[in-house]
Design a protein around this motif. Structure first.
Motif, PDB file in Angstrom:
ATOM      1  N   UNK A 249      22.907  -7.107  50.392  1.00 38.39           N
ATOM      2  CA  UNK A 249      22.661  -6.752  49.254  1.00 38.39           C
ATOM      3  C   UNK A 249      23.168  -7.157  47.910  1.00 38.39           C
ATOM      4  N   UNK A 250      22.653  -7.677  47.003  1.00 40.53           N
ATOM      5  CA  UNK A 250      23.046  -8.083  45.828  1.00 40.53           C
ATOM      6  C   UNK A 250      22.540  -7.244  44.597  1.00 40.53           C
ATOM      7  N   UNK A 251      23.245  -6.529  43.944  1.00 39.05           N
ATOM      8  CA  UNK A 251      22.712  -5.509  42.653  1.00 39.05           C
ATOM      9  C   UNK A 251      22.965  -6.380  41.528  1.00 39.05           C
ATOM     10  N   UNK A 252      21.936  -6.485  40.805  1.00 31.75           N
ATOM     11  CA  UNK A 252      21.906  -7.147  39.397  1.00 31.75           C
ATOM     12  C   UNK A 252      21.558  -5.772  38.621  1.00 31.75           C
ATOM     13  N   UNK A 253      22.661  -5.747  37.508  1.00 30.25           N
ATOM     14  CA  UNK A 253      22.360  -4.593  36.729  1.00 30.25           C
ATOM     15  C   UNK A 253      22.667  -5.120  35.230  1.00 30.25           C
ATOM     16  N   UNK A 254      22.290  -4.554  34.376  1.00 31.27           N
ATOM     17  CA  UNK A 254      22.456  -4.953  32.886  1.00 31.27           C
ATOM     18  C   UNK A 254      22.796  -3.617  32.056  1.00 31.27           C
ATOM     19  N   UNK A 255      23.371  -3.821  30.840  1.00 31.98           N
ATOM     20  CA  UNK A 255      23.689  -2.762  29.766  1.00 31.98           C
ATOM     21  C   UNK A 255      22.270  -2.720  28.841  1.00 31.98           C
ATOM     22  N   UNK A 261      19.889 -11.487  29.228  1.00 33.94           N
ATOM     23  CA  UNK A 261      20.012 -12.906  29.002  1.00 33.94           C
ATOM     24  C   UNK A 261      19.708 -13.594  30.145  1.00 33.94           C
ATOM     25  N   UNK A 262      18.924 -13.292  31.068  1.00 36.81           N
ATOM     26  CA  UNK A 262      18.504 -14.149  32.076  1.00 36.81           C
ATOM     27  C   UNK A 262      17.479 -15.184  31.650  1.00 36.81           C
ATOM     28  N   UNK A 344      30.541 -17.791  50.106  1.00 32.62           N
ATOM     29  CA  UNK A 344      30.419 -19.251  49.476  1.00 32.62           C
ATOM     30  C   UNK A 344      29.823 -19.627  48.059  1.00 32.62           C
ATOM     31  N   UNK A 345      30.252 -20.277  47.614  1.00 33.40           N
ATOM     32  CA  UNK A 345      30.362 -20.744  46.133  1.00 33.40           C
ATOM     33  C   UNK A 345      28.774 -20.729  45.570  1.00 33.40           C
ATOM     34  N   UNK A 346      27.887 -21.095  46.281  1.00 32.89           N
ATOM     35  CA  UNK A 346      26.306 -21.157  45.858  1.00 32.89           C
ATOM     36  C   UNK A 346      26.113 -19.689  45.411  1.00 32.89           C
ATOM     37  N   UNK A 347      26.711 -18.407  45.935  1.00 32.44           N
ATOM     38  CA  UNK A 347      26.311 -17.285  45.393  1.00 32.44           C
ATOM     39  C   UNK A 347      26.566 -16.873  43.855  1.00 32.44           C
ATOM     40  N   UNK A 348      27.892 -17.049  43.486  1.00 37.72           N
ATOM     41  CA  UNK A 348      28.028 -17.074  42.066  1.00 37.72           C
ATOM     42  C   UNK A 348      27.521 -18.256  41.439  1.00 37.72           C
ATOM     43  N   UNK A 349      27.313 -19.355  41.842  1.00 44.11           N
ATOM     44  CA  UNK A 349      26.806 -20.364  41.253  1.00 44.11           C
ATOM     45  C   UNK A 349      25.467 -20.027  40.745  1.00 44.11           C
ATOM     46  N   UNK A 351      23.722 -17.186  40.154  1.00 43.26           N
ATOM     47  CA  UNK A 351      23.722 -16.044  39.119  1.00 43.26           C
ATOM     48  C   UNK A 351      24.435 -16.561  37.786  1.00 43.26           C
ATOM     49  N   UNK A 352      25.367 -17.394  37.855  1.00 43.60           N
ATOM     50  CA  UNK A 352      26.033 -18.015  36.671  1.00 43.60           C
ATOM     51  C   UNK A 352      25.022 -18.741  36.051  1.00 43.60           C
ATOM     52  N   UNK A 353      24.320 -19.635  36.649  1.00 40.69           N
ATOM     53  CA  UNK A 353      23.236 -20.391  36.127  1.00 40.69           C
ATOM     54  C   UNK A 353      21.981 -19.476  35.622  1.00 40.69           C
ATOM     55  N   UNK A 354      21.472 -18.346  36.256  1.00 43.58           N
ATOM     56  CA  UNK A 354      20.677 -17.676  35.857  1.00 43.58           C
ATOM     57  C   UNK A 354      20.864 -16.690  34.538  1.00 43.58           C
ATOM     58  N   UNK A 355      22.166 -16.294  34.631  1.00 44.80           N
ATOM     59  CA  UNK A 355      22.391 -15.260  33.455  1.00 44.80           C
ATOM     60  C   UNK A 355      23.522 -15.858  32.471  1.00 44.80           C
ATOM     61  N   UNK A 356      24.033 -17.051  32.438  1.00 44.00           N
ATOM     62  CA  UNK A 356      24.738 -17.319  31.254  1.00 44.00           C
ATOM     63  C   UNK A 356      24.307 -18.989  30.694  1.00 44.00           C
ATOM     64  N   UNK A 357      24.909 -19.265  29.622  1.00 40.75           N
ATOM     65  CA  UNK A 357      24.855 -20.536  29.092  1.00 40.75           C
ATOM     66  C   UNK A 357      26.445 -21.080  29.098  1.00 40.75           C
ATOM     67  N   UNK A 358      26.328 -22.343  28.829  1.00 38.69           N
ATOM     68  CA  UNK A 358      27.693 -23.036  28.808  1.00 38.69           C
ATOM     69  C   UNK A 358      28.493 -22.372  27.783  1.00 38.69           C
ATOM     70  N   UNK A 359      29.776 -22.311  27.839  1.00 36.62           N
ATOM     71  CA  UNK A 359      30.932 -21.695  27.004  1.00 36.62           C
ATOM     72  C   UNK A 359      30.841 -19.985  26.928  1.00 36.62           C
TER      73      UNK A 359
END
Length: 418
Positions: A249-255, A261-262, A344-349, A351-359
């Motif tokens: 399982x991967x938990x996705x939580x936000x404040x 910001x997804x 594998x790098x695919x997992x953080x890749x 979520x980083x694309x889904x939840x952040x923008x460059x910079x």
């Protein structure tokens, strides 16, 4: 974000280690070491000469020199330096520097390597993030699992786990931007003692993250990995009462769910050939009703041209990864022990694309082989990763050698023999 040249000023420990790594044959006497540190700015020359009364007897000592010797003892305990027999005040690098697993001691912070976008710090996560004060957009991490038989890098027990993780995440949550996210890849195969019943630690952790840290649950996303070895061995393969596990399982939580910001347009997947055919034809060209009117298909359904399909909330990835293979090659070439549980790098890749923008800033307090940092680097995000096992962070550094501004701390050159 604190820049890497500022991080480099915070650890006299790192400067002491670097002095030995750069010395001829790895040997220095204390006077040579003091001179090097004074020249580099780690210590002021005048401070080396100042003596003050210390201890109950009031004996006169130099606080600056004592600080250096304290760091020498830390390096000795880590197995990185040793005294030269018969020579007072002379130390050298050990032949075994980097061969075993060395954990960062309390308050030790060493900027292991850096790029123009990020830094990897050898330290316990709490020693860095408790003092960190920079807006964080995303934390994505695979923390140690609560295993009954700990791996070489150490694992908290199931009873300790909720308190352990809440304490580690609290300073990070404190710095989350409104709508920032916490993403945790957790271990599923944890069982009640001598029982095939699965532990409820993930449920307890989810509630604690909500109740203690004010986080809201956005989703539970299974990472399905059909290439996992059959397990749990005892309950599935020996006693035959469980099914073999194929997901974590991967938990996705936000404040703040209202400001999260997804954006799923950043992770669109390619349309199937069937969908592409429907779009080219202008739609389904039929009418139908399903589920007592809940779903309706009209002649123009599926006919609108779109960039891609929205992913399902299930990630299907094997654990095989080109970055893992590269890390293993580098670790073996350096004579380093291999990490026992690499993501594998695919997992953080994803979520980083889904939840952040460059910079924006992405962090990982349990860096392992620094895959979160690697994914962030490739996606143009700033990143900060901490890892408390010296050999893992040293091996991971090799994956960044082609990155802009890459720099490896001189002290790490000695780790593994390169």
């Amino acid at each position: 974000m604190t820049r890497r040249n500022e991080f480099s000023q915070l650890d006299l420990f790192g400067q002491v280690a670097a002095a030995y790594a750069e010395s001829t044959a790895g040997v220095l006497d204390n006077n040579e070491l003091y001179a090097i540190l004074a020249e580099r700015g780690g210590l002021a020359k005048e401070d080396l000469e100042v003596r003050v009364p210390i201890g109950a007897a009031g004996a006169m000592h130099s606080p600056a020199r004592r600080r250096v010797r304290w760091h020498q003892q830390s390096l000795k305990q880590l197995g990185l330096i040793e005294r030269v027999d018969g020579q007072r005040g002379v130390w050298r690098l050990t032949e075994e520097a980097g061969k075993g697993l060395h954990k960062a001691a309390n308050e030790v912070k060493l900027l292991a390597f850096s790029t123009d976008l990020g830094v990897a710090i050898w330290s316990r996560c709490e020693d860095v993030f408790q003092r960190f004060d920079e807006p964080i957009t995303l934390m994505v991490s695979s923390p140690p699992y609560p295993l009954r038989q700990p791996r070489a890098y150490g694992n908290p027990s199931e009873a300790q786990y909720v308190d352990f993780l809440c304490a580690a995440l609290e300073p990070i949550v404190r710095n989350l931007v409104p709508g920032g996210s916490i993403v945790l890849n957790l271990g599923q195969d944890v069982f009640e003692h001598k029982s095939p019943a699965r532990s409820l630690y993930i449920e307890r952790l989810t509630l604690a993250l909500h109740d203690r840290l004010g986080l809201s649950l956005m989703d539970r996303i299974p990472w399905v990995n059909y290439s996992k070895p059959p397990g749990p061995t005892w309950w599935a393969c020996v006693n035959r009462v469980q099914l073999t596990a194929s997901y974590e399982p991967v938990l996705w939580m936000t404040n703040d769910p209202s400001l999260v910001r997804s954006d799923n347009r950043r992770v669109l997947e390619a349309h199937t050939e069937r969908q592409q055919k429907l779009m080219r034809a202008g739609g389904a060209n039929r009418s139908a009703v399903y589920g007592d009117g809940a779903y309706r298909i009209r002649p123009d359904s599926y006919g609108r041209i779109t960039e891609g399909k929205i992913p399902r909330n299930v990630i299907e990835r094997g654990h095989a990864c080109a970055d893992t293979r590269a890390y293993r090659r580098h670790a073996r070439d350096l004579g380093l022990p291999l990490h026992g549980a690499m993501q594998p790098t695919d997992i953080p890749d994803f979520f980083i694309r889904l939840l952040t923008t460059p910079g924006e800033l992405v962090v990982d307090p349990f860096g392992g082989t620094v895959r979160t940092g690697l994914a962030a680097e490739r996606l143009g995000r700033r990143w900060l990763v901490t890892e408390w096992i010296l050999q893992y962070i040293r091996g991971a550094a090799e994956l960044f050698r082609g990155s802009a501004g890459f720099g490896l701390h001189p002290a790490l050159q000695a780790v593994g023999g390169r």
